[in-house]
Design an enzyme around this catalytic site. Structure first.
Site, PDB file in Angstrom:
ATOM      1  N   GLY A 216     -48.452  68.888  43.751  1.00  0.00           N
ATOM      2  CA  GLY A 216     -49.236  67.861  44.411  1.00  0.00           C
ATOM      3  C   GLY A 216     -50.566  67.640  43.715  1.00  0.00           C
ATOM      4  O   GLY A 216     -50.695  67.780  42.495  1.00  0.00           O
ATOM      5  N   SER A 217     -51.572  67.342  44.508  1.00  0.00           N
ATOM      6  CA  SER A 217     -52.851  66.910  43.937  1.00  0.00           C
ATOM      7  C   SER A 217     -53.634  68.008  43.244  1.00  0.00           C
ATOM      8  O   SER A 217     -54.625  67.721  42.566  1.00  0.00           O
ATOM      9  CB  SER A 217     -53.722  66.266  45.023  1.00  0.00           C
ATOM     10  OG  SER A 217     -53.155  65.037  45.444  1.00  0.00           O
ATOM     11  N   THR A 218     -53.228  69.284  43.376  1.00  0.00           N
ATOM     12  CA  THR A 218     -53.895  70.308  42.568  1.00  0.00           C
ATOM     13  C   THR A 218     -53.672  70.043  41.079  1.00  0.00           C
ATOM     14  O   THR A 218     -54.492  70.431  40.249  1.00  0.00           O
ATOM     15  CB  THR A 218     -53.400  71.727  42.917  1.00  0.00           C
ATOM     16  OG1 THR A 218     -51.993  71.803  42.720  1.00  0.00           O
ATOM     17  CG2 THR A 218     -53.745  72.096  44.363  1.00  0.00           C
TER      18      THR A 218
END
Length: 485
Positions: A216-218
């Site tokens: 995801g956004s990591t």
């Protein structure tokens, strides 16, 4: 008559040679396979008939061999089993071993090549052979904080000392009790093993090293790093940030979380895009950079390495190849086919925290003989130069913004500046709640600990979960345990 005797002699010689060859093959050619065959009871008696070396955390054994009154002589026992089962694994007469009990088996049994002279000394002195101890890098406070903060949720936590690569915490939940598998009651041991195989949450699996998840956004940290390293972007660079982004060559649209807007006039800076985790800005940025630039940056952070061990083997995190623009857009925000282990995402944060230098993560600090002589001592080694020092500082400042006033405010620690990045990763399975992620480090100006947290399928919050709401508080607890012991 002479002819008959010659023929008989020839047959005898051939049979003798065949017997000699067969014996030699069994004694030497098949020796290793036969010794390691799980059905070889003699091997089990030999291993259990002498003390197996202890596994030690902060000076205290968390796994050790205790004498028992049965043909085996010794049985493995575990203290605080639920706290350390992720790391120790189990050692069983029936079901073999896992985790450190497996990967360090030759050291724990005293059979490692590095222990040759110790075995010779035991032979000369007549001392009972014993396995060597292994002392771990784990911080008990950080380990306990990770277990407590995850609670009953299924997930994983990895904490690393950025300057060395020492693993300070490694937790995968749910855990299990290795003592149930270590018993010499084979019926009971097998029943316990089968029960764990069938249990919810795969407790025998160490998710920190073995499970690959969409990050995801990591993963936007990797994309942002690629942008900064290209020399064409700074944290103040203005990016296109529409409320809805249409994937190139398709009619598929990508919204921002909750349908939010990222900035006035559908624009935002790179720093603000990371701070609020703007999907559309990073998707557009990914297409502009191209999949090759992002893949190269991911590789520098340790992606696509099949040779990493800690000493348990770490599954290779992956960034896909041969992407079209639509796939690149999704990959740039950590979706599509991007996959990462919690160890990998801790490595990303650790490299940024360490000025761009990625240190090889490791779990075993010291190996000692039964006489406490040091056999080996781990030395920190650089795995790669992930980013330049300038880029690392820029990313750090941007990650501080995430925790101060962005999506990661739940990771704030009073009096300590924390750098971080949240992630809420769609699993790709219809009806499944997203995974909640957080990765970061603290203190931002003098990093002592980098951490990665995943709570699978949103944990207790389910479909309402976000990385900031669910994973960030877990990371905060672990970082606090290291910084304020």
């Amino acid at each position: 008559m002479n002819t008959a005797l010659r023929r008989l002699a020839t047959v005898v010689v051939v049979m003798f040679l065949a017997l000699l060859a067969g014996t030699t093959w069994v004694q030497f050619g098949q020796a290793s396979a036969l010794n390691n065959d799980s059905r070889n009871v003699r091997t089990l008696y030999r291993e259990y008939g002498k003390p197996r070396g202890p596994i030690i955390v902060a000076g205290q054994p968390v796994a050790q061999s205790t004498p028992v009154d049965d043909p085996f002589g010794f049985q493995r026992s575990y203290t605080q089993p639920e706290l350390y089962s992720t790391v120790t694994g189990f050692y069983s007469v029936v079901n073999g071993g896992s985790q450190l009990e497996r990967s360090m088996n030759d050291v724990l049994t005293g059979q490692a090549d590095s222990l040759f002279w110790s075995r010779v000394q035991d032979l000369i002195t007549g001392a009972q052979p014993q396995g060597s101890s292994i002392e771990l890098t784990l911080d008990p406070a950080a380990q306990q904080a990770a277990v407590d903060a995850l609670g009953g949720q299924q997930g994983a936590v990895v904490a690393v000392e950025p300057s060395t690569g020492k693993i300070l915490a490694m937790v995968s939940t749910p855990g299990f009790d290795p003592n149930a598998l270590a018993t010499h009651d084979t019926t009971a041991a097998n029943a316990a093993y089968q029960g764990l195989l069938a249990a919810d949450g795969d407790p025998l699996i160490n998710s920190t090293t073995s499970e690959n998840y969409p990050p995801g956004s990591t993963f936007k940290l990797v994309t942002a790093a690629a942008a900064l390293e290209s020399g064409s972007y700074t944290p103040e660079s203005v990016l296109s940030a529409p409320d809805v982004y249409t994937l190139p060559g398709t009619r598929t649209t990508l919204p921002n979380f909750g349908g939010s807007s990222c900035g006035a006039n559908e624009q935002t800076t790179l720093a603000d895009a990371l701070r609020i985790s703007c999907n559309t800005a990073f998707a557009s940025l990914g297409v502009d950079l191209g999949d090759e630039a992002i893949r190269e940056q991911a590789d520098r952070f340790g992606f696509d390495r099949a040779d990493l061990t800690v000493p348990m083997r770490v599954a290779a995190s992956t960034y896909p190849e041969d992407l079209n623009d639509a796939q690149t857009a999704l990959s740039a925000i950590g979706q599509e086919s991007v996959r990462a282990t919690p160890v990998q995402m801790a490595m990303v944060a650790s490299a940024i925290a360490n000025g761009g230098s990625l240190m090889t993560p490791y779990l075993v600090q010291t190996v000692r003989t039964a006489n406490l002589d040091v056999v080996s001592e781990a030395e920190p080694t650089e795995l790669s130069e992930a980013v330049s020092g300038t880029t690392a500082q820029q990313l750090t400042d941007m990650m501080v913004g995430v925790v101060q006033s962005g999506s990661g405010t739940s990771a704030q620690i009073s009096g300590v500046q924390v750098a971080g990045k949240t992630g809420t990763a769609q699993t790709g399975v219809e009806g499944e709640s997203p995974h909640a992620w957080f990765t970061g480090f603290a203190p931002a100006e003098d990093p002592q600990v980098a951490v990665a947290v995943i709570v699978e399928n949103g944990g207790s919050v389910g479909s309402e979960a976000t990385g900031g709401r669910v994973a960030a508080p877990v990371a905060r607890a672990v970082m606090e345990a290291v910084i304020n012991p």
